[in-house]
Scaffold this motif. Sequence first.
Motif, PDB file in Angstrom:
ATOM      1  N   MET A  40       0.839  -1.167   0.000  1.00  0.00           N
ATOM      2  CA  MET A  40       0.000   0.000   0.000  1.00  0.00           C
ATOM      3  C   MET A  40       0.892   1.240   0.000  1.00  0.00           C
ATOM      4  N   GLY A  41       0.633   2.144  -0.930  1.00  0.00           N
ATOM      5  CA  GLY A  41       1.415   3.373  -1.016  1.00  0.00           C
ATOM      6  C   GLY A  41       0.684   4.526  -0.368  1.00  0.00           C
ATOM      7  N   THR A  42       1.417   5.558  -0.105  1.00  0.00           N
ATOM      8  CA  THR A  42       0.811   6.764   0.435  1.00  0.00           C
ATOM      9  C   THR A  42       0.929   7.871  -0.603  1.00  0.00           C
ATOM     10  N   SER A  43       0.026   8.803  -0.504  1.00  0.00           N
ATOM     11  CA  SER A  43       0.087   9.934  -1.425  1.00  0.00           C
ATOM     12  C   SER A  43       0.354  11.199  -0.619  1.00  0.00           C
ATOM     13  N   LYS A  44       0.924  12.179  -1.273  1.00  0.00           N
ATOM     14  CA  LYS A  44       1.241  13.438  -0.625  1.00  0.00           C
ATOM     15  C   LYS A  44      -0.043  14.221  -0.369  1.00  0.00           C
ATOM     16  N   PHE A  45      -0.155  14.791   0.824  1.00  0.00           N
ATOM     17  CA  PHE A  45      -1.326  15.589   1.177  1.00  0.00           C
ATOM     18  C   PHE A  45      -1.345  16.853   0.339  1.00  0.00           C
ATOM     19  N   ASP A  46      -2.490  17.167  -0.230  1.00  0.00           N
ATOM     20  CA  ASP A  46      -2.662  18.389  -1.011  1.00  0.00           C
ATOM     21  C   ASP A  46      -3.970  19.034  -0.578  1.00  0.00           C
ATOM     22  N   ILE A  47      -3.869  20.186   0.082  1.00  0.00           N
ATOM     23  CA  ILE A  47      -5.061  20.873   0.589  1.00  0.00           C
ATOM     24  C   ILE A  47      -6.040  21.189  -0.530  1.00  0.00           C
ATOM     25  N   ALA A  48      -5.534  21.399  -1.738  1.00  0.00           N
ATOM     26  CA  ALA A  48      -6.407  21.732  -2.875  1.00  0.00           C
ATOM     27  C   ALA A  48      -7.455  20.641  -3.102  1.00  0.00           C
ATOM     28  N   ASP A  49      -7.138  19.408  -2.731  1.00  0.00           N
ATOM     29  CA  ASP A  49      -8.088  18.307  -2.899  1.00  0.00           C
ATOM     30  C   ASP A  49      -9.317  18.461  -2.002  1.00  0.00           C
ATOM     31  N   TYR A  50      -9.214  19.279  -0.961  1.00  0.00           N
ATOM     32  CA  TYR A  50     -10.299  19.430   0.014  1.00  0.00           C
ATOM     33  C   TYR A  50     -11.052  20.748  -0.117  1.00  0.00           C
ATOM     34  N   LEU A  51     -10.584  21.602  -0.999  1.00  0.00           N
ATOM     35  CA  LEU A  51     -11.226  22.907  -1.183  1.00  0.00           C
ATOM     36  C   LEU A  51     -12.279  22.790  -2.280  1.00  0.00           C
ATOM     37  N   ASP A  52     -13.369  22.134  -1.940  1.00  0.00           N
ATOM     38  CA  ASP A  52     -14.368  21.764  -2.946  1.00  0.00           C
ATOM     39  C   ASP A  52     -15.685  22.531  -2.844  1.00  0.00           C
ATOM     40  N   SER A  53     -15.716  23.577  -2.016  1.00  0.00           N
ATOM     41  CA  SER A  53     -16.917  24.409  -1.931  1.00  0.00           C
ATOM     42  C   SER A  53     -16.502  25.836  -1.601  1.00  0.00           C
ATOM     43  N   LYS A  54     -17.368  26.790  -1.926  1.00  0.00           N
ATOM     44  CA  LYS A  54     -17.079  28.194  -1.622  1.00  0.00           C
ATOM     45  C   LYS A  54     -16.916  28.398  -0.119  1.00  0.00           C
ATOM     46  N   GLU A  55     -17.706  27.687   0.657  1.00  0.00           N
ATOM     47  CA  GLU A  55     -17.625  27.805   2.108  1.00  0.00           C
ATOM     48  C   GLU A  55     -16.285  27.302   2.633  1.00  0.00           C
ATOM     49  N   MET A  56     -15.823  26.166   2.107  1.00  0.00           N
ATOM     50  CA  MET A  56     -14.546  25.604   2.544  1.00  0.00           C
ATOM     51  C   MET A  56     -13.394  26.525   2.139  1.00  0.00           C
ATOM     52  N   ILE A  57     -13.476  27.075   0.932  1.00  0.00           N
ATOM     53  CA  ILE A  57     -12.449  27.999   0.450  1.00  0.00           C
ATOM     54  C   ILE A  57     -12.402  29.241   1.339  1.00  0.00           C
ATOM     55  N   ALA A  58     -13.555  29.808   1.646  1.00  0.00           N
ATOM     56  CA  ALA A  58     -13.618  31.009   2.482  1.00  0.00           C
ATOM     57  C   ALA A  58     -13.072  30.728   3.883  1.00  0.00           C
ATOM     58  N   GLU A  59     -13.451  29.605   4.456  1.00  0.00           N
ATOM     59  CA  GLU A  59     -12.979  29.243   5.795  1.00  0.00           C
ATOM     60  C   GLU A  59     -11.459  29.086   5.808  1.00  0.00           C
ATOM     61  N   TYR A  60     -10.933  28.403   4.808  1.00  0.00           N
ATOM     62  CA  TYR A  60      -9.490  28.194   4.705  1.00  0.00           C
ATOM     63  C   TYR A  60      -8.756  29.527   4.567  1.00  0.00           C
ATOM     64  N   LEU A  61      -9.194  30.368   3.648  1.00  0.00           N
ATOM     65  CA  LEU A  61      -8.503  31.635   3.416  1.00  0.00           C
ATOM     66  C   LEU A  61      -8.628  32.552   4.632  1.00  0.00           C
ATOM     67  N   ASN A  62      -9.786  32.610   5.262  1.00  0.00           N
ATOM     68  CA  ASN A  62      -9.945  33.441   6.457  1.00  0.00           C
ATOM     69  C   ASN A  62      -9.038  32.974   7.597  1.00  0.00           C
ATOM     70  N   THR A  63      -8.893  31.673   7.758  1.00  0.00           N
ATOM     71  CA  THR A  63      -8.008  31.137   8.792  1.00  0.00           C
ATOM     72  C   THR A  63      -6.570  31.534   8.519  1.00  0.00           C
ATOM     73  N   VAL A  64      -6.145  31.408   7.264  1.00  0.00           N
ATOM     74  CA  VAL A  64      -4.773  31.770   6.915  1.00  0.00           C
ATOM     75  C   VAL A  64      -4.548  33.276   7.081  1.00  0.00           C
ATOM     76  N   LEU A  65      -5.528  34.079   6.681  1.00  0.00           N
ATOM     77  CA  LEU A  65      -5.407  35.524   6.853  1.00  0.00           C
ATOM     78  C   LEU A  65      -5.262  35.893   8.327  1.00  0.00           C
TER      79      LEU A  65
END
Length: 95
Positions: free
Chosen positions: A1-26
């Motif tokens: 079984m292999g592992t894959s590299k985590f990519d946050i872009a894979d989880y940014l699948d809604s406007k709400e998730m994008i806004a929450e992520y960007l606001n947290t980083v800001l």
Amino acid sequence: MGTSKFDIADYLDSKEMIAEYLNTVLEEGDNADVINAIGHIAKAIGMTKISEQTGLSRPSLYKALSDGAKPQFATIMKVLKAIGGQIQVNPKMSA
């Protein structure tokens, strides 16, 4: 079984998730973190789509949003608009 590299872009699948992520980083990050976050969001939406909406080439976008980049404010504003974001200033609550 292999592992894959985590990519946050894979989880940014809604406007709400994008806004929450960007606001947290800001709130918690520095300039470089914000630029990287905008890059992750652009990747999640699709660099071709962002390129078409901003008038910037895909290579220019990748360069502007890469680690260590210092993009112009106008570039950041174009990308924010293309990803559906906006800047809003609110007064800070005193402690």
